[in-house]
Motif scaffolding. Sequence first.
Motif, PDB file in Angstrom:
ATOM      1  N   VAL A 199     -21.691  27.686  16.420  1.00 13.69           N
ATOM      2  CA  VAL A 199     -21.739  27.383  14.984  1.00 13.69           C
ATOM      3  C   VAL A 199     -20.351  27.497  14.370  1.00 13.69           C
ATOM      4  O   VAL A 199     -20.210  27.688  13.167  1.00 13.69           O
ATOM      5  CB  VAL A 199     -22.737  28.315  14.261  1.00 13.69           C
ATOM      6  N   THR A 200     -19.318  27.397  15.216  1.00 12.07           N
ATOM      7  CA  THR A 200     -17.943  27.422  14.733  1.00 12.07           C
ATOM      8  C   THR A 200     -17.165  26.276  15.372  1.00 12.07           C
ATOM      9  O   THR A 200     -17.587  25.690  16.374  1.00 12.07           O
ATOM     10  CB  THR A 200     -17.234  28.749  15.063  1.00 12.07           C
ATOM     11  N   GLU A 201     -16.010  25.997  14.810  1.00 13.86           N
ATOM     12  CA  GLU A 201     -15.196  24.879  15.275  1.00 13.86           C
ATOM     13  C   GLU A 201     -14.634  25.124  16.673  1.00 13.86           C
ATOM     14  O   GLU A 201     -14.372  24.183  17.426  1.00 13.86           O
ATOM     15  CB  GLU A 201     -14.058  24.651  14.273  1.00 13.86           C
ATOM     16  N   VAL A 228     -13.870  28.685  11.969  1.00 15.22           N
ATOM     17  CA  VAL A 228     -14.244  27.714  10.941  1.00 15.22           C
ATOM     18  C   VAL A 228     -15.743  27.507  11.058  1.00 15.22           C
ATOM     19  O   VAL A 228     -16.230  27.023  12.081  1.00 15.22           O
ATOM     20  CB  VAL A 228     -13.494  26.382  11.110  1.00 15.22           C
ATOM     21  N   THR A 229     -16.492  27.898  10.043  1.00 15.50           N
ATOM     22  CA  THR A 229     -17.945  27.783  10.083  1.00 15.50           C
ATOM     23  C   THR A 229     -18.355  26.320   9.974  1.00 15.50           C
ATOM     24  O   THR A 229     -17.770  25.547   9.205  1.00 15.50           O
ATOM     25  CB  THR A 229     -18.577  28.572   8.931  1.00 15.50           C
ATOM     26  N   THR A 230     -19.360  25.923  10.744  1.00 14.23           N
ATOM     27  CA  THR A 230     -19.765  24.515  10.773  1.00 14.23           C
ATOM     28  C   THR A 230     -21.246  24.313  10.493  1.00 14.23           C
ATOM     29  O   THR A 230     -21.680  23.169  10.389  1.00 14.23           O
ATOM     30  CB  THR A 230     -19.450  23.900  12.147  1.00 14.23           C
ATOM     31  N   GLU A 231     -22.009  25.390  10.384  1.00  9.57           N
ATOM     32  CA  GLU A 231     -23.458  25.237  10.242  1.00  9.57           C
ATOM     33  C   GLU A 231     -24.025  26.371   9.398  1.00  9.57           C
ATOM     34  O   GLU A 231     -23.657  27.534   9.586  1.00  9.57           O
ATOM     35  CB  GLU A 231     -24.111  25.234  11.636  1.00  9.57           C
ATOM     36  N   GLU A 232     -24.908  26.015   8.490  1.00  8.93           N
ATOM     37  CA  GLU A 232     -25.568  27.032   7.680  1.00  8.93           C
ATOM     38  C   GLU A 232     -26.689  27.696   8.480  1.00  8.93           C
ATOM     39  O   GLU A 232     -27.257  27.100   9.393  1.00  8.93           O
ATOM     40  CB  GLU A 232     -26.149  26.409   6.401  1.00  8.93           C
ATOM     41  N   VAL A 267     -20.028  27.795   4.279  1.00  9.89           N
ATOM     42  CA  VAL A 267     -19.971  26.837   5.378  1.00  9.89           C
ATOM     43  C   VAL A 267     -18.734  25.953   5.239  1.00  9.89           C
ATOM     44  O   VAL A 267     -18.166  25.806   4.148  1.00  9.89           O
ATOM     45  CB  VAL A 267     -21.260  25.981   5.402  1.00  9.89           C
ATOM     46  N   ASP A 268     -18.301  25.392   6.377  1.00  7.69           N
ATOM     47  CA  ASP A 268     -17.130  24.498   6.416  1.00  7.69           C
ATOM     48  C   ASP A 268     -15.899  25.170   5.828  1.00  7.69           C
ATOM     49  O   ASP A 268     -15.105  24.548   5.099  1.00  7.69           O
ATOM     50  CB  ASP A 268     -17.415  23.186   5.673  1.00  7.69           C
ATOM     51  N   SER A 269     -15.717  26.442   6.127  1.00  2.73           N
ATOM     52  CA  SER A 269     -14.578  27.201   5.610  1.00  2.73           C
ATOM     53  C   SER A 269     -13.912  27.967   6.751  1.00  2.73           C
ATOM     54  O   SER A 269     -14.567  28.354   7.723  1.00  2.73           O
ATOM     55  CB  SER A 269     -15.033  28.181   4.526  1.00  2.73           C
ATOM     56  N   ARG A 270     -12.613  28.171   6.602  1.00  3.06           N
ATOM     57  CA  ARG A 270     -11.877  28.978   7.578  1.00  3.06           C
ATOM     58  C   ARG A 270     -11.955  30.445   7.157  1.00  3.06           C
ATOM     59  O   ARG A 270     -11.537  30.809   6.062  1.00  3.06           O
ATOM     60  CB  ARG A 270     -10.420  28.528   7.665  1.00  3.06           C
TER      61      ARG A 270
END
Length: 268
Positions: free
Chosen positions: A19-21, A196-200, A157-160
């Motif tokens: 769930v991360t980049e 980097v989060t990619t998923e809730e 989400v979608d944040s570093r």
Amino acid sequence: MLLTGCGTSLERGYLPEPVTENGPAIITFWNYTWIAALAVGVLVWGLIFWCVVAYRRRSEDQPLPPQVRYNVPMEILYTVVPVLMVAVLFGKTVELKNQLLDTEQEADVTVNVVGKKWSWDFNYVDEDVYISGEQASALSDGEEGVPETLPTMILPVDSRVEFVLTSRDVIHSFWVPQFLQKLDLIPGRVNSFQVVTTEEGVFQGKCAELCGAYHSQMLFQVEVVSQEEYDAAIEEIRASGNTGQLGEDLNIYPLQEDQVDKLPEEEN
């Protein structure tokens, strides 16, 4: 043993769904490492079985094969090839490690994760609020409702996100399995890494370093939400009175001066 593989995928080497980049890079490295290891294993096993069959003793009168003390080409082969394989594996490991521990980019959110026997504190450095965790009492009582009693870190989400890891007492290890990476919290030292989060969703975390009697109960949760929900959660924490930062004065082993400098400026 077979049931533990349920819900996993061969394509990702039976690792948890990332769930991360950084997740895909870790899975690629993991899969190629296993492919190389299996290739070597198949070659070695094949040569062993071939020797067993081809050079088996077929009769009582069969003489022993020629006895030689050494074979220079063969010895060079099985010395040079493993060295080259280890060198490639080492190089790729260092390359991936540097990628996973790179904190040069500016983070959207910085969380000082503090391990303690046997729970977690989360200092939101830029927001100047904190979450203080307690060991879930329902764990030892065997009651339901354990997730509701665990400390929960909220992330957008979608944040570093940068995790700055410190410990109040002994060595702990910050591990969210679906991040596919973990890092130790060492007394008197600051470690850090970014994701980097990619998923809730809600993801389970735990301590991955044996740290005492209740190590197995040192659990937490990470809840990844939209930016709007994250902002609302921070305001709710602030309204509850958890403002400021839980500092170094609570540590049994305070950080040395050179390690304090590695903390985010707001906590120095």
